[in-house]
Design an enzyme around this catalytic site. Sequence first.
Site, PDB file in Angstrom:
ATOM      1  N   GLU A   1     -53.782 -10.789 -85.029  1.00  0.00           N
ATOM      2  CA  GLU A   1     -53.623 -11.474 -86.314  1.00  0.00           C
ATOM      3  C   GLU A   1     -54.086 -12.928 -86.301  1.00  0.00           C
ATOM      4  O   GLU A   1     -54.262 -13.533 -87.367  1.00  0.00           O
ATOM      5  CB  GLU A   1     -52.149 -11.398 -86.768  1.00  0.00           C
TER       6      GLU A   1
ATOM      7  N   HIS B   1     -52.689 -10.648 -79.633  1.00  0.00           N
ATOM      8  CA  HIS B   1     -52.354 -10.888 -81.040  1.00  0.00           C
ATOM      9  C   HIS B   1     -53.614 -10.790 -81.901  1.00  0.00           C
ATOM     10  O   HIS B   1     -54.373 -11.753 -82.012  1.00  0.00           O
ATOM     11  CB  HIS B   1     -51.695 -12.260 -81.203  1.00  0.00           C
TER      12      HIS B   1
ATOM     13  N   CYS C   1     -47.803  -6.856 -79.056  1.00  0.00           N
ATOM     14  CA  CYS C   1     -47.087  -7.646 -78.042  1.00  0.00           C
ATOM     15  C   CYS C   1     -45.710  -7.027 -77.768  1.00  0.00           C
ATOM     16  O   CYS C   1     -45.624  -5.960 -77.173  1.00  0.00           O
ATOM     17  CB  CYS C   1     -46.998  -9.110 -78.483  1.00  0.00           C
TER      18      CYS C   1
END
Length: 520
Positions: free
Chosen positions: A178, A176, A86
Amino acid sequence: MSQDIHGEKILILDFGSQYTQLIARRVREAHVYCELHPFDMDLDAIRAFGPKGIILSGGPKSVYEEGAPVVEEALFELGIPVLGICYGMQLMSRHFGGRVVPAGKREYGHATLLPCGSPGPLFDEFFVDGKSPVWMSHGDHVEQVPDGFEVVGCSENAPVCAIQDIARDLYGVQFHPEVNHTPRGEQLLDTFVRQICGCTGQWTPGQIIEDAVVRIREQVGSERVILGLSGGVDSSVAAALIQRAIGDQLVCVFVDNGLLRLDEGDQVMRTFAQNMGVNVIRVNAQDRFMTALAGESDPERKRKIIGNLFVEIFEEESANIEDATWLAQGTIYPDVIESAGAKTGKAHNIKSHHNVGGLPEHMKLKLLEPLRELFKDEVRAIGEELGLPHPMVYRHPFPGPGLGVRILGEVKPEYADILRRADAIYIEELYRTGHYDKISQAFAVFLPVKSVGVMGDGRTYEYVIALRAVETKDFMTAGWYPLPYADMAHISGRIINEVKGVNRVVYDISSKPPATIEWE
């Protein structure tokens, strides 16, 4: 020790993303050690740290704003693989001459990533059937990629969502990976740390225990260690780990304050003193705590009374332990990060000394924190590896003041007795029906108000029990758990019939926010 489990490590530079700790957890799940550090970590410190790869986190700023956070420019010349996430991707793009602009349409939430060009080593298995669901959270995007980079993925609203410069091992993603909402994100991070960075996966529960045992023995030598054992996950695992390292040099102090769950004190003694051979001093201090709490209804003052009295009793007992020079605490990595962040606004070095637990200065004891590198899920895995009972390792969080903050208003012994019996029935039924492991936290609350009821041929005027169950990933926000009506009814019936003094049970359907998880 067979290998250095810190020898292969990933550096995560934090730009303020709410998801940064998740990145670290995903890297650890790939069995690779990593640390979080502030974005402005200097180059000498990075070289000394010796990472095999660097991850740049997301963040709330725009890279073109005045004063936007940046890394040292030479970081990209170290020859170490870099993954920008990001904001991290935008920062890397801008550094190499790309153009970052405000997005015409912001992307927050679910999106579909589409392949563009050759996927390369990082994205080779990321796309299935020509797409991959991802989670976006950005207001800017890369409009033009720098020379040497190629676009690997795009979305309907962003032409550049994944980039790579394979020759220099530089990669960037706008989404993202994660978070759970990016289903193949964990695989992507695993690919980065294992294939791109060349880590072999030495960070396993067995290796962590072996390493910790060696380090504890080196630190402590022949000196004695005392530990305040609460029965919670962190202190329990710390006790088991230290005991494995130094045996009877460890002395645990277990303070029974009268605010524990049903039979919890006996369970702790059985697990540690009887089954594991740990030297545990049990202090029965119920009367002292109840006397100190008498007449007090304010939640914060109750917390302070309980906390201060615990420290007082712990100090009294510690003074009777000869030659104790170390105090062990169950501090874990998120405690270290939050403690450092509260003081400086940045995450600090995991090795730096932070007295997270509030050790009284005059005790003059050295601090031993064997879990300070670990996340909660890693602590649980180590607990199981050490042989602790599954229900102890995976039990829900329990507040430090115990039932003292689950009894609204003044705490009385009879209120605590009612609550612990009701809570035990509730938890027993959640286990029986298979809900317990799906719930993040569940507990009963005693309401100091009486309601009218009917039992047999007579009216009753008895207390109310509230039941709480929530689902959450991070405990910062939480939703109430939709327990089936039939299970609610059965639990309510058991509590009313089996716990004397209760004639009404209610279920809390408040989310956080606006409510908190605990009632006090």
